[in-house]
Design a protein around this motif. Structure first.
Motif, PDB file in Angstrom:
ATOM      1  N   UNK A   1       0.829  -1.208   0.000  1.00 23.46           N
ATOM      2  CA  UNK A   1       0.000   0.000   0.000  1.00 23.46           C
ATOM      3  C   UNK A   1       0.862   1.256   0.000  1.00 23.46           C
ATOM      4  N   UNK A   2       2.110   1.156   0.452  1.00 27.79           N
ATOM      5  CA  UNK A   2       2.994   2.310   0.402  1.00 27.79           C
ATOM      6  C   UNK A   2       3.386   2.627  -1.035  1.00 27.79           C
ATOM      7  N   UNK A   3       3.407   1.616  -1.889  1.00 26.89           N
ATOM      8  CA  UNK A   3       3.779   1.804  -3.280  1.00 26.89           C
ATOM      9  C   UNK A   3       2.567   2.125  -4.155  1.00 26.89           C
TER      10      UNK A   3
ATOM     11  N   UNK B   1      -4.154   8.267  -4.884  1.00 29.60           N
ATOM     12  CA  UNK B   1      -5.433   8.483  -5.569  1.00 29.60           C
ATOM     13  C   UNK B   1      -6.107   7.153  -5.889  1.00 29.60           C
ATOM     14  N   UNK B   2      -5.314   6.147  -6.230  1.00 30.10           N
ATOM     15  CA  UNK B   2      -5.873   4.815  -6.477  1.00 30.10           C
ATOM     16  C   UNK B   2      -6.456   4.236  -5.191  1.00 30.10           C
ATOM     17  N   UNK B   3      -5.785   4.464  -4.081  1.00 30.70           N
ATOM     18  CA  UNK B   3      -6.303   4.000  -2.799  1.00 30.70           C
ATOM     19  C   UNK B   3      -7.645   4.655  -2.502  1.00 30.70           C
ATOM     20  N   UNK B   4      -7.751   5.965  -2.778  1.00 30.92           N
ATOM     21  CA  UNK B   4      -9.010   6.676  -2.545  1.00 30.92           C
ATOM     22  C   UNK B   4     -10.104   6.142  -3.458  1.00 30.92           C
ATOM     23  N   UNK B   5      -9.792   5.950  -4.752  1.00 32.77           N
ATOM     24  CA  UNK B   5     -10.793   5.412  -5.687  1.00 32.77           C
ATOM     25  C   UNK B   5     -11.279   4.043  -5.238  1.00 32.77           C
ATOM     26  N   UNK B   6     -10.365   3.179  -4.863  1.00 32.42           N
ATOM     27  CA  UNK B   6     -10.748   1.830  -4.417  1.00 32.42           C
ATOM     28  C   UNK B   6     -11.619   1.881  -3.170  1.00 32.42           C
ATOM     29  N   UNK B   7     -11.232   2.713  -2.209  1.00 29.37           N
ATOM     30  CA  UNK B   7     -12.027   2.843  -0.976  1.00 29.37           C
ATOM     31  C   UNK B   7     -13.414   3.390  -1.306  1.00 29.37           C
ATOM     32  N   UNK B   8     -13.485   4.367  -2.206  1.00 30.01           N
ATOM     33  CA  UNK B   8     -14.778   4.943  -2.565  1.00 30.01           C
ATOM     34  C   UNK B   8     -15.685   3.913  -3.227  1.00 30.01           C
ATOM     35  N   UNK B   9     -15.140   3.087  -4.097  1.00 26.43           N
ATOM     36  CA  UNK B   9     -15.959   2.042  -4.738  1.00 26.43           C
ATOM     37  C   UNK B   9     -16.496   1.064  -3.694  1.00 26.43           C
ATOM     38  N   UNK B  10     -15.640   0.648  -2.784  1.00 28.40           N
ATOM     39  CA  UNK B  10     -16.077  -0.281  -1.732  1.00 28.40           C
ATOM     40  C   UNK B  10     -17.130   0.369  -0.837  1.00 28.40           C
ATOM     41  N   UNK B  11     -16.921   1.623  -0.486  1.00 38.88           N
ATOM     42  CA  UNK B  11     -17.862   2.306   0.398  1.00 38.88           C
ATOM     43  C   UNK B  11     -19.189   2.598  -0.295  1.00 38.88           C
ATOM     44  N   UNK B  12     -19.159   2.935  -1.581  1.00 38.91           N
ATOM     45  CA  UNK B  12     -20.405   3.186  -2.306  1.00 38.91           C
ATOM     46  C   UNK B  12     -21.295   1.943  -2.345  1.00 38.91           C
ATOM     47  N   UNK B  13     -20.686   0.781  -2.310  1.00 36.19           N
ATOM     48  CA  UNK B  13     -21.470  -0.461  -2.286  1.00 36.19           C
ATOM     49  C   UNK B  13     -22.279  -0.577  -0.988  1.00 36.19           C
ATOM     50  N   UNK B  14     -21.891   0.184   0.032  1.00 33.45           N
ATOM     51  CA  UNK B  14     -22.601   0.154   1.318  1.00 33.45           C
ATOM     52  C   UNK B  14     -23.650   1.262   1.433  1.00 33.45           C
TER      53      UNK B  14
ATOM     54  N   UNK C   1     -11.909  11.606   3.306  1.00 33.36           N
ATOM     55  CA  UNK C   1     -10.514  11.406   2.908  1.00 33.36           C
ATOM     56  C   UNK C   1     -10.085  12.398   1.835  1.00 33.36           C
ATOM     57  N   UNK C   2      -8.795  12.660   1.811  1.00 32.28           N
ATOM     58  CA  UNK C   2      -8.154  13.476   0.777  1.00 32.28           C
ATOM     59  C   UNK C   2      -6.939  12.700   0.290  1.00 32.28           C
ATOM     60  N   UNK C   3      -6.582  12.933  -0.972  1.00 27.54           N
ATOM     61  CA  UNK C   3      -5.394  12.276  -1.517  1.00 27.54           C
ATOM     62  C   UNK C   3      -4.715  13.207  -2.503  1.00 27.54           C
ATOM     63  N   UNK C   4      -3.391  13.166  -2.498  1.00 30.71           N
ATOM     64  CA  UNK C   4      -2.618  13.949  -3.447  1.00 30.71           C
ATOM     65  C   UNK C   4      -2.664  15.434  -3.163  1.00 30.71           C
ATOM     66  N   UNK C   5      -1.999  16.202  -4.029  1.00 29.22           N
ATOM     67  CA  UNK C   5      -2.089  17.646  -4.010  1.00 29.22           C
ATOM     68  C   UNK C   5      -1.251  18.389  -2.992  1.00 29.22           C
ATOM     69  N   UNK C   6      -0.689  17.722  -2.016  1.00 24.81           N
ATOM     70  CA  UNK C   6       0.064  18.441  -0.983  1.00 24.81           C
ATOM     71  C   UNK C   6       1.394  18.950  -1.549  1.00 24.81           C
ATOM     72  N   UNK C   7       2.212  18.069  -1.993  1.00 26.16           N
ATOM     73  CA  UNK C   7       3.456  18.382  -2.681  1.00 26.16           C
ATOM     74  C   UNK C   7       3.432  17.578  -3.972  1.00 26.16           C
TER      75      UNK C   7
END
Length: 144
Positions: free
Chosen positions: A20-22, A26-39, A56-62
């Motif tokens: 998961x570190x690699x 943004x992919x982690x957020x997309x995957x979590x959102x798909x799983x959560x939308x199923x609920x 959640x937020x992803x990316x954009x910091x640096x």
């Protein structure tokens, strides 16, 4: 022999922990959102949906260097919200980032999944539902 087996298990566990570190945040957020939308289901309130989906937020910091490219893209939950007028009344729509169609450092409508509320409760999910109720989205069909 037993030492080799233990070493292989330890190596497999270490790789699983690092995977998961690699992974692109943004992919982690997309995957979590798909799983959560199923609920998420019709009849849920906005508070219930936001509790399930999280903030959640992803990316954009640096600028992040991912797979040989610099990424400035930022995503958040919900990505955006808007009001939509329909024949049956007004709708509130929350859009969540769930897909990537093109790696172009933009998040387009076709990469979002709408959650549609009417009278404070989820009425439906997805563009098919939204397009059937809000003229603004008629004819809108994200590419698969």
């Amino acid at each position: 022999m037993l030492f080799r087996i233990a070493l292989l298990y330890s190596l497999a566990a270490a790789l699983a922990a690092c995977s998961t570190l690699m992974m692109d945040p943004l992919e982690q957020l997309r995957n979590a959102n798909k799983q959560n939308l199923a609920r998420v289901s019709p009849g849920m309130t906005r508070m219930e949906v936001e509790s399930v989906m999280g903030n959640a937020r992803a990316g954009g910091k640096l600028p992040e260097v991912l797979f040989g490219r610099v990424q400035y893209l930022e995503a958040k939950n919900p990505m955006r919200e808007e009001a939509a007028k329909g024949a049956e009344g007004d709708y509130l729509v929350l859009f969540y980032y769930t897909d990537v169609k093109k790696l172009d450092d933009r998040i387009t409508d076709e990469e979002l999944t709408p959650v549609v509320f009417r009278d404070g409760k989820v009425a439906g999910i997805g563009y098919a539902f939204l397009a059937s109720r809000a003229p603004k989205y008629r004819g809108y069909a994200p590419t698969p």
